[in-house]
Write an enzyme that holds these catalytic residues in place. Structure first.
Site, PDB file in Angstrom:
ATOM      1  N   GLY A   1       0.844  -1.183   0.000  1.00  8.97           N
ATOM      2  CA  GLY A   1       0.000   0.000   0.000  1.00  8.97           C
ATOM      3  C   GLY A   1       0.876   1.228   0.000  1.00  8.97           C
TER       4      GLY A   1
ATOM      5  N   SER B   1      -1.322   3.971   4.609  1.00 11.06           N
ATOM      6  CA  SER B   1      -2.365   2.963   4.377  1.00 11.06           C
ATOM      7  C   SER B   1      -2.517   2.007   5.552  1.00 11.06           C
ATOM      8  CB  SER B   1      -2.072   2.174   3.093  1.00 11.06           C
ATOM      9  OG  SER B   1      -0.830   1.503   3.186  1.00 11.06           O
ATOM     10  N   GLY B   2      -1.697   2.168   6.584  1.00  9.91           N
ATOM     11  CA  GLY B   2      -1.861   1.345   7.788  1.00  9.91           C
ATOM     12  C   GLY B   2      -1.119   0.034   7.761  1.00  9.91           C
TER      13      GLY B   2
ATOM     14  N   SER C   1       1.978  -0.805   8.876  1.00  7.60           N
ATOM     15  CA  SER C   1       2.627  -1.145  10.143  1.00  7.60           C
ATOM     16  C   SER C   1       1.600  -1.458  11.222  1.00  7.60           C
ATOM     17  CB  SER C   1       3.543   0.004  10.599  1.00  7.60           C
ATOM     18  OG  SER C   1       4.604   0.185   9.683  1.00  7.60           O
TER      19      SER C   1
ATOM     20  N   GLU D   1       8.228  -2.820   6.072  1.00  6.46           N
ATOM     21  CA  GLU D   1       9.039  -2.091   5.086  1.00  6.46           C
ATOM     22  C   GLU D   1       9.753  -3.051   4.129  1.00  6.46           C
ATOM     23  OE1 GLU D   1       8.632   0.955   4.861  1.00  6.46           O
ATOM     24  OE2 GLU D   1       8.405   1.908   6.807  1.00  6.46           O
TER      25      GLU D   1
END
Length: 201
Positions: free
Chosen positions: A9, A13-14, A16, A91
């Site tokens: 995303g 976009s959330g 993590s 990541e």
């Protein structure tokens, strides 16, 4: 059968937060997980997975020379009891090709599911090395959606800013927050560079 998942995303976009949520759900059932995050420092033995809503989790740092297969293997008991129920990667776009291939071995040889979260394309709309290889190798690919910073369309791209102006030149990797990057739709991305002369870093 375990699978390699790639959940991508744009920024905000959330991703993590999703990692932290998945880890909590496993651990609430007494199931151990491992969380990894690429490191940009040669020091320290711990990274943090942090979401913009304020939650944080410790993560095992991944360096360029890290062998993820051997790292996961080292966390299994010598008796061969399966203690790890899921491997989570934050990541993931910053991983190298060999890291992704090592994750496929974790899935195929250890039968441990791996969920990798990250960006797909950079601020110039080029694939990162990690995202390219995850798109090639993943068993399942899922988009985590968010909306454009400037309109109500779905964000699919990222604009990098320098001194408040959009830029489309420079190093691919530059760590930054909302003041440096904004998630945008394709139309707003193109409009940003039609309205102003793109500047070089």
């Amino acid at each position: 059968m375990a699978q390699l998942y790639y959940k991508y995303g744009t920024m905000n976009s959330g991703k993590s937060f999703e990692i932290i949520k998945v880890a909590h759900n496993y651990e609430e059932q007494g199931k151990r997980v491992l969380i990894y995050s690429p490191s940009f420092s040669a020091r320290g033995d711990q990274e943090l997975v942090g979401s913009r809503v304020g939650f944080e989790r410790a993560a095992i740092p991944v360096y360029e020379q890290t062998d993820l297969f051997e790292s996961v293997k080292s966390h299994l008991t010598t008796a061969g009891i399966k203690e790890i129920y899921c491997v989570l990667i934050d990541e993931a776009q910053f991983l190298k090709k060999h890291h992704i291939l090592e994750l496929t071995r974790v899935v195929d040889e250890m039968n441990i599911p791996v969920m990798a979260f990250g960006l797909k394309n950079d601020f110039q709309n080029q694939l990162f090395e990690g995202s390219y290889n995850l798109l090639v190798q993943a068993d399942k690919i899922e988009e985590i959606k968010t909306i454009c910073w400037y309109c109500d369309r779905k964000a699919t791209m990222v604009i990098r800013f320098r001194d408040g102006k959009p830029v489309n030149a420079g190093e691919q990797i530059q760590i930054g927050g909302n003041e440096d990057y904004k998630p945008v739709c394709r139309r707003c991305y193109n409009q940003a560079f039609n309205d102003v002369q793109p500047s070089a870093e």
